[in-house]
Design an enzyme around this catalytic site. Structure first.
Site, PDB file in Angstrom:
ATOM      1  N   GLY A   1     -16.553  -0.956 -16.890  1.00 46.64           N
ATOM      2  CA  GLY A   1     -16.463  -1.738 -15.657  1.00 46.64           C
ATOM      3  C   GLY A   1     -17.653  -1.475 -14.755  1.00 46.64           C
TER       4      GLY A   1
ATOM      5  N   SER B   1       0.808  -1.219   0.000  1.00 46.63           N
ATOM      6  CA  SER B   1       0.000   0.000   0.000  1.00 46.63           C
ATOM      7  C   SER B   1       0.846   1.276   0.000  1.00 46.63           C
ATOM      8  CB  SER B   1      -0.906   0.011   1.231  1.00 46.63           C
ATOM      9  OG  SER B   1      -1.556   1.255   1.305  1.00 46.63           O
TER      10      SER B   1
ATOM     11  N   LYS C   1     -14.046  -3.847   2.303  1.00 46.50           N
ATOM     12  CA  LYS C   1     -14.827  -2.615   2.119  1.00 46.50           C
ATOM     13  C   LYS C   1     -16.330  -2.824   2.351  1.00 46.50           C
ATOM     14  CE  LYS C   1     -11.813   0.006  -0.972  1.00 46.50           C
ATOM     15  NZ  LYS C   1     -11.750   0.817  -2.206  1.00 46.50           N
TER      16      LYS C   1
ATOM     17  N   SER D   1      -0.583   4.071   0.915  1.00 50.54           N
ATOM     18  CA  SER D   1      -1.236   4.964   1.883  1.00 50.54           C
ATOM     19  C   SER D   1      -0.359   5.312   3.084  1.00 50.54           C
ATOM     20  CB  SER D   1      -2.571   4.367   2.337  1.00 50.54           C
ATOM     21  OG  SER D   1      -3.460   4.333   1.242  1.00 50.54           O
TER      22      SER D   1
ATOM     23  N   ALA E   1     -15.191  -0.062  -7.764  1.00 51.41           N
ATOM     24  CA  ALA E   1     -14.682   1.257  -8.154  1.00 51.41           C
ATOM     25  C   ALA E   1     -15.697   1.980  -9.040  1.00 51.41           C
ATOM     26  CB  ALA E   1     -13.347   1.105  -8.885  1.00 51.41           C
TER      27      ALA E   1
ATOM     28  N   ASP F   1     -13.755   7.397  -1.925  1.00 48.03           N
ATOM     29  CA  ASP F   1     -13.373   7.151  -3.320  1.00 48.03           C
ATOM     30  C   ASP F   1     -14.205   8.036  -4.265  1.00 48.03           C
ATOM     31  OD1 ASP F   1     -11.426   5.237  -2.854  1.00 48.03           O
ATOM     32  OD2 ASP F   1     -12.868   3.595  -2.847  1.00 48.03           O
TER      33      ASP F   1
HETATM   34  P1  ATR Z   1     -12.927  -3.019  -8.162  1.00 47.05           P
HETATM   35  O1  ATR Z   1     -13.478  -3.014  -6.763  1.00 47.05           O
HETATM   36  O2  ATR Z   1     -11.503  -2.564  -8.248  1.00 47.05           O
HETATM   37  O3  ATR Z   1     -13.810  -2.316  -9.127  1.00 47.05           O
HETATM   38  P2  ATR Z   1     -13.975  -5.574  -8.955  1.00 47.05           P
HETATM   39  O4  ATR Z   1     -15.214  -5.330  -8.158  1.00 47.05           O
HETATM   40  O5  ATR Z   1     -13.356  -6.933  -8.909  1.00 47.05           O
HETATM   41  O6  ATR Z   1     -12.817  -4.575  -8.577  1.00 47.05           O
HETATM   42  O7  ATR Z   1     -14.305  -5.213 -10.486  1.00 47.05           O
HETATM   43  C1  ATR Z   1     -13.388  -5.381 -11.509  1.00 47.05           C
HETATM   44  C2  ATR Z   1     -13.980  -4.841 -12.816  1.00 47.05           C
HETATM   45  O8  ATR Z   1     -13.018  -5.048 -13.846  1.00 47.05           O
HETATM   46  C3  ATR Z   1     -15.246  -5.556 -13.259  1.00 47.05           C
HETATM   47  O9  ATR Z   1     -16.064  -4.657 -13.963  1.00 47.05           O
HETATM   48  C4  ATR Z   1     -14.693  -6.621 -14.198  1.00 47.05           C
HETATM   49  O10 ATR Z   1     -15.616  -7.104 -15.150  1.00 47.05           O
HETATM   50  P3  ATR Z   1     -16.606  -8.348 -14.778  1.00 47.05           P
HETATM   51  O11 ATR Z   1     -17.682  -7.772 -13.909  1.00 47.05           O
HETATM   52  O12 ATR Z   1     -17.093  -8.807 -16.085  1.00 47.05           O
HETATM   53  O13 ATR Z   1     -15.740  -9.349 -14.064  1.00 47.05           O
HETATM   54  C5  ATR Z   1     -13.621  -5.824 -14.886  1.00 47.05           C
HETATM   55  N1  ATR Z   1     -12.607  -6.668 -15.509  1.00 47.05           N
HETATM   56  C6  ATR Z   1     -11.610  -7.360 -14.908  1.00 47.05           C
HETATM   57  N2  ATR Z   1     -10.874  -8.019 -15.815  1.00 47.05           N
HETATM   58  C7  ATR Z   1     -11.407  -7.727 -17.037  1.00 47.05           C
HETATM   59  C8  ATR Z   1     -11.071  -8.085 -18.388  1.00 47.05           C
HETATM   60  N3  ATR Z   1     -10.031  -8.870 -18.653  1.00 47.05           N
HETATM   61  N4  ATR Z   1     -11.837  -7.588 -19.372  1.00 47.05           N
HETATM   62  C9  ATR Z   1     -12.884  -6.768 -19.105  1.00 47.05           C
HETATM   63  N5  ATR Z   1     -13.240  -6.391 -17.858  1.00 47.05           N
HETATM   64  C10 ATR Z   1     -12.516  -6.868 -16.847  1.00 47.05           C
END
Ligand code: ATR
Length: 297
Positions: free
Chosen positions: A135, A24, A75, A26, A139, A111
């Site tokens: 996504g 981290s 979280k 932070s 986040a 965030d």
């Molecule tokens: P965070 O809390 O950082 O947002 P998360 O909740 O695991 O982490 O979400 C990761 C995001 O990245 C999701 O939208 C994921 O898509 P899926 O919901 O389809 O899993 C996206 N993501 C991760 N790897 C990916 C990839 N190779 N191609 C497209 N989207 C991806």
């Protein structure tokens, strides 16, 4: 070279709970800020396993911690143990900052405000903008919350797993009935149709993050909309492939470091009541990124 905090008998403590926390940025960011302002405070990493969240929180109160940041995977898990939640924490279903006052736990999601402040700092006000969010994870929830609060004209959430995007939009639509929120699959076709109708594209996926730095969520085959600003939440590396390609196409870009700094800055101000030294925090993060290839929040 940043100054190190001096721990005394009166030092006030904050920290980070998560698993793992060893990479981290932070602690470096907050301790540099305390040292810069001459505050007798210290920020410590606190690795907490899945089964120990409740005990850890009780321990923090017993030890008179002023607060903590919360990172993956806790979280959501911390929420059931908190006394009060901010609007952003309740709506996003995630807490990244806790303030402990008189033994009570107050949960926040900084965030969302951190993301908005990073955009504003880059002179990119999302008010009235048509935004595409790539996504639909944790986040993305903070980002969509911030955009709706900041009165973006429209927000389209595109995700590999379409149902997750639909769920996010459905969930936030209750809180923001006047916002135009939409979802779509993250495909070449749907990205291509954004075309002229988009002002801001935000990558909230983990695609392109170290060590997979050659990847980008924006496929090479899809033209980059020239009028748009491209923003990446990934800050390791600072210049992701997503941003490199956008910059090469002549598009304005905003990197992910600003969100990390501003979510921390908001927490810092809440805990200490002092204005955070943003530039000192930025330098501490940049230095951490140089020294640890696996650096994270
Ligand atoms: P965070 O809390 O950082 O947002 P998360 O909740 O695991 O982490 O979400 C990761 C995001 O990245 C999701 O939208 C994921 O898509 P899926 O919901 O389809 O899993 C996206 N993501 C991760 N790897 C990916 C990839 N190779 N191609 C497209 N989207 C991806």
């Amino acid at each position: 070279m940043s100054k190190s905090p001096k721990i005394t008998g009166k030092s006030l403590l904050v920290g980070l709970i998560g698993w793992p926390v060893e990479h981290s940025l932070s602690p470096a960011m907050h301790n540099a800020a305390f040292a810069d302002l001459g505050l007798d405070w210290a920020y410590v990493p606190l690795p907490v396993g899945h089964d120990n969240v409740q005990d850890a929180l009780k321990g923090l109160a017993a030890l008179n911690f002023v607060g903590v940041n919360v990172t993956v995977p806790h979280k959501q898990a911390v929420i059931r143990y908190l006394d009060e939640l901010s609007d952003a924490a309740r709506t996003t279903g995630a807490v990244n900052t806790i303030h402990i006052k008189d033994g009570k736990f107050f949960g926040y999601n900084t965030d969302a405000i951190g993301f908005l402040n990073s955009l504003l700092e880059a002179d990119c006000d999302p008010k009235g903008c048509r935004v595409a969010v790539l996504g639909a994870g944790g986040a993305a929830r903070a980002v969509v919350f911030a955009l709706a609060r900041a009165e973006a004209a429209s927000v389209t959430v595109l995700n590999r797993t379409t149902e997750r995007a639909a769920f996010l939009v459905d969930d936030l639509a209750d809180t923001f009935p006047d916002s135009q929120l939409d979802f779509s699959p993250l495909t070449n076709d749907s990205l291509a149709t954004l075309n002229d109708d988009i002002d801001l594209v935000i990558n909230t996926t983990s695609v392109g993050m170290w060590p997979d730095t050659e990847h980008t969520p924006w496929p090479d085959e899809v033209p980059i909309p020239k009028q748009a600003t491209f923003c990446d939440l990934v800050y390791n590396p600072l210049e992701t492939m997503f941003l490199t390609r956008a910059r090469a196409a002549g598009v304005r870009t905003v990197d992910g470091l600003g969100m990390l700094i501003h979510q921390g800055a908001y927490a810092f101000e809440m805990w200490t009541g002092q204005q955070p030294p943003i530039e000192v925090m930025r330098q501490a993060c940049l230095s951490g990124l140089v020294h640890d290839p696996a650096a994270s929040d």
